[in-house]
Design an enzyme around this catalytic site. Structure first.
Site: not given
Ligand code: DGL
Length: 237
Positions: A69, A173
């Site tokens: 993440c 993301c």
């Molecule tokens: N998948 C995540 C990232 O890479 C988080 C997205 C989220 O929960 O806003 O930032």
């Protein structure tokens, strides 16, 4: 056992890339579906959720941790947990862009990732011009399969990239990789670079165990896991 953490389904792109390279690895995945999206939360909030999520992974047997993440990586791991041996997204993403050899990258990310300033700092250090593009609603739209909202946010990101004159869009993301084919431009998904870093650090040996934990029941998450690995129990914690 490797523990992979994300706010929801986004980190499955990292798990899929890892599985393609090292199917024998033992992995436990935690998606914090009760609290997704992280990207519009305050840094202190993301930090507490990360500490709780890592505890769930450790209690499930993880002895190595991966932040799949970018929001967690930029808001928590890099500023507060550097040196803890946790593999995160930024290092691999910047290397992937360096390999692409572009002088100007656009970085699509959550507002929290952009506010952290981490990508700006790293690209400046790498001498690559970076234009940051905040996508406030995109991760949630992807998590909940809201196709119309996803389309709108993806098109806005691509338009912003073209307006800035960048050559390529970094998907900073992990959720965005799920809809990579919707971006009408050249994109970089750092998932495979992270998978390679995991294997280089911790090897590729194991029994092929894959466990899934979520903080909230989600048929969408269960279906995505099933598409990758067949029917699996999702443990609720
Ligand atoms: N998948 C995540 C990232 O890479 C988080 C997205 C989220 O929960 O806003 O930032």
């Amino acid at each position: 056992m490797i523990g992979i953490f994300d706010s929801g389904s986004g980190g499955l792109s990292v798990l899929a890339a890892l599985h393609a390279r090292a199917p024998e690895l033992d992995v436990v995945y935690f998606g914090d579906l009760a609290h997704v999206p992280y990207g519009s939360r305050a840094q202190a909030d993301v930090r507490l959720l990360t500490i709780a999520g890592f505890k769930i992974l450790r209690d499930a047997g993880a002895d190595h941790l991966v932040s799949a993440c970018n929001t967690v990586s930029t808001a928590v791991i890099r500023p507060y947990m550097r040196g803890d041996g946790i593999i995160e997204m930024v290092g691999a993403a910047v290397s992937a862009v360096q390999k692409f050899s572009t002088p100007h990258v656009a970085v699509a990310a959550t507002p929290a990732t952009i506010e952290s300033g981490m990508y700006q700092k790293e690209f400046q250090r790498a001498n690559i011009r970076a234009t940051m593009i905040a996508c406030p609603n995109l991760a949630a739209a992807i998590e909940y399969e809201d196709v119309a909202a996803t389309r709108t946010a993806v098109d806005a990101a691509v338009a912003a990239m073209h307006a800035a004159g960048a050559d390529v869009l970094l998907l900073a993301c992990t959720h965005y990789a799920r809809v990579r084919e919707m971006f009408a431009c050249s994109t970089i998904d750092p998932a495979d670079a992270v998978a390679q870093q995991i294997i280089a650090s911790w090897g590729s040996v194991g029994n092929g165990t894959k466990k899934f934990i979520a903080s909230k029941d989600s048929p969408i998450f269960a279906t995505r896991v099933q598409k990758l690995f067949g029917p699996r129990e999702i443990i609720l914690k």
